[in-house]
Design an enzyme around this catalytic site. Structure first.
Site, PDB file in Angstrom:
ATOM      1  N   ARG A 109      -3.726 -11.877   6.079  1.00 26.69           N
ATOM      2  CA  ARG A 109      -2.422 -11.254   5.891  1.00 26.69           C
ATOM      3  C   ARG A 109      -1.554 -11.324   7.143  1.00 26.69           C
ATOM      4  O   ARG A 109      -0.342 -11.507   7.075  1.00 26.69           O
ATOM      5  CB  ARG A 109      -2.594  -9.785   5.474  1.00 26.69           C
ATOM      6  CG  ARG A 109      -3.127  -9.614   4.053  1.00 26.69           C
ATOM      7  CD  ARG A 109      -3.214  -8.135   3.689  1.00 26.69           C
ATOM      8  NE  ARG A 109      -3.685  -7.952   2.323  1.00 26.69           N
ATOM      9  CZ  ARG A 109      -4.949  -7.773   1.991  1.00 26.69           C
ATOM     10  NH1 ARG A 109      -5.870  -7.792   2.933  1.00 26.69           N
ATOM     11  NH2 ARG A 109      -5.308  -7.603   0.726  1.00 26.69           N
ATOM     12  N   ASP A 169      -6.528  -0.059  -1.598  1.00 31.32           N
ATOM     13  CA  ASP A 169      -7.872  -0.220  -1.020  1.00 31.32           C
ATOM     14  C   ASP A 169      -8.736   1.004  -1.346  1.00 31.32           C
ATOM     15  O   ASP A 169      -9.914   0.883  -1.707  1.00 31.32           O
ATOM     16  CB  ASP A 169      -7.802  -0.370   0.502  1.00 31.32           C
ATOM     17  CG  ASP A 169      -6.887  -1.488   0.940  1.00 31.32           C
ATOM     18  OD1 ASP A 169      -7.362  -2.428   1.577  1.00 31.32           O
ATOM     19  OD2 ASP A 169      -5.678  -1.410   0.644  1.00 31.32           O
ATOM     20  N   ARG A 172      -9.770   0.854  -4.958  1.00 29.77           N
ATOM     21  CA  ARG A 172     -10.894  -0.068  -5.136  1.00 29.77           C
ATOM     22  C   ARG A 172     -12.203   0.559  -4.648  1.00 29.77           C
ATOM     23  O   ARG A 172     -13.255   0.434  -5.291  1.00 29.77           O
ATOM     24  CB  ARG A 172     -10.630  -1.365  -4.369  1.00 29.77           C
ATOM     25  CG  ARG A 172      -9.537  -2.249  -4.961  1.00 29.77           C
ATOM     26  CD  ARG A 172      -9.300  -3.448  -4.068  1.00 29.77           C
ATOM     27  NE  ARG A 172      -8.311  -4.371  -4.629  1.00 29.77           N
ATOM     28  CZ  ARG A 172      -7.392  -5.018  -3.923  1.00 29.77           C
ATOM     29  NH1 ARG A 172      -7.339  -4.860  -2.614  1.00 29.77           N
ATOM     30  NH2 ARG A 172      -6.542  -5.831  -4.502  1.00 29.77           N
ATOM     31  N   HIS A 196      -4.229  -2.342   6.082  1.00 31.00           N
ATOM     32  CA  HIS A 196      -4.467  -2.872   4.736  1.00 31.00           C
ATOM     33  C   HIS A 196      -4.892  -4.318   4.917  1.00 31.00           C
ATOM     34  O   HIS A 196      -4.073  -5.223   4.963  1.00 31.00           O
ATOM     35  CB  HIS A 196      -3.195  -2.794   3.892  1.00 31.00           C
ATOM     36  CG  HIS A 196      -3.304  -3.533   2.581  1.00 31.00           C
ATOM     37  ND1 HIS A 196      -4.269  -3.248   1.647  1.00 31.00           N
ATOM     38  CD2 HIS A 196      -2.578  -4.555   2.067  1.00 31.00           C
ATOM     39  CE1 HIS A 196      -4.121  -4.053   0.611  1.00 31.00           C
ATOM     40  NE2 HIS A 196      -3.117  -4.863   0.841  1.00 31.00           N
TER      41      HIS A 196
END
Length: 340
Positions: A109, A169, A172, A196
């Site tokens: 990212r 996150d 999850r 993140h």
């Protein structure tokens, strides 16, 4: 028929003059897969009175506007419009930023930073000019750095510039733990904080069900000595987006639902505790001006309060490491001819 009298005047008998109430308006910037998943989730849940879509691709933007408008019979009434520039965003209460270049398969990212920053330089100041009272919710990756960039470019107070961060996150994380323990995800309380992305921090010490700490039940829980290998759960969380991208090319639905959840928290002044990216300088020993996810109380004015978690020394050190990783990236960002 009286002169100037139309169908509406003949069809209805006025009982009380209409009062104009200020609608709740959301603008989604970027009508790619993520932007439209956010827009659809907001429409489907009836979270606003008006939705504006902004995207430089005029034909796609117009097509998405029409497509959503055609489904209004099946949802709560909502005014939907759009524009290729930011002009339709005027008067927004919440601006969701999903614009940017798409993450490539296997691409970290943080490598996306400069490509996306170049888009924000002209975008953010204009959006602030048109909606000076809006809350900005950044979704584009790398979300923590781009939330920092948005904050710097906007000139707004930090409580009104937030990132979607590790809200997904943490979701999850809870889902994976719930699956192994055969309980509903809503019954699992656990947090992933920090970046993140690859350096996110699972707060194993705080995971509990019905107030029962899993760490107290199993002291090795989440460690490398754990015979049940619960630490693999966090690895699955980190790999989650990469797995989806590998399989279908992009992620969209889960983050769309996450953004709708945050939108509801804001507009309903819910004061719900969520993991979002915010300015954390001075928290958990972080010395740099960075945005990271921590549990926050979210309401109508944006971020209300931060939750000061009791972290272990290892968790605290990992948060600081995550902050340093992001700060190093920020130091390399080019804003015009100077570093931001």
């Amino acid at each position: 028929m009286a002169s100037g009298e139309g169908l509406g005047q003949r069809l209805f008998k006025q009982v009380e003059p209409s009062t104009d109430f200020k609608p709740l308006k959301v603008t989604v910037v970027g009508v790619g897969a993520v932007g439209m998943a956010c827009a659809f989730s907001i429409v489907q849940q009836g979270l606003a009175s008006e939705l504006s879509l902004v995207d430089i691709d005029k034909s796609k933007m117009e097509g998405e506007v029409l497509d959503l408008q055609h489904g209004m019979v099946f949802t709560r009434p909502m005014k939907i419009n759009g524009s290729p520039g930011p002009e339709s965003s005027v008067g927004s209460d919440l601006i969701v930023i999903t614009a940017g270049v798409r993450q490539r398969e296997g691409e970290p990212r943080l490598s996306l930073v400069q490509r996306n920053v170049n888009i924000y330089k002209t975008l953010i100041p204009k959006l602030v000019e048109l909606s000076p009272n809006a809350i900005f919710l950044v979704v584009s990756n790398p979300v923590d750095v781009l939330t920092y960039v948005t904050w710097k470019l906007s000139g707004l107070p930090a409580h009104r510039v937030i990132g979607s961060g590790t809200n997904l996150d943490s979701s999850r994380f809870r889902v994976l733990i719930a699956e192994r323990l055969n309980v509903a995800p809503s019954s699992v309380h656990g947090w992933v904080i920090g970046e993140h992305g690859d350096s996110s921090v699972p707060v194993w010490s705080g995971v509990n069900i019905a107030g029962v700490s899993l760490k107290q039940v199993c002291p090795a829980f989440g460690t490398s000595e754990d015979p049940e290998k619960w630490s693999e759960t966090h690895k699955q969380v980190v790999a989650g987006a990469y797995d989806v991208i590998k399989l279908k090319g992009y992620t969209c639905w889960a983050i769309g639902l996450s953004v709708a959840n945050l939108t509801e928290c804001i507009f309903s002044n819910e004061k719900k505790v969520v993991a979002i990216s915010t300015l954390v300088k001075g928290l958990h020993g972080v010395e740099d001006e960075v945005f990271l996810s921590v549990p926050c109380v979210l309401g109508r004015q944006g971020l209300d309060r931060l939750v000061v978690q009791s972290l272990t020394d290892e968790e605290r050190a990992n948060v600081q490491k995550s902050a340093k990783t992001l700060h190093e990236v920020q130091e390399s960002i080019q804003f015009g001819t100077a570093s931001l």
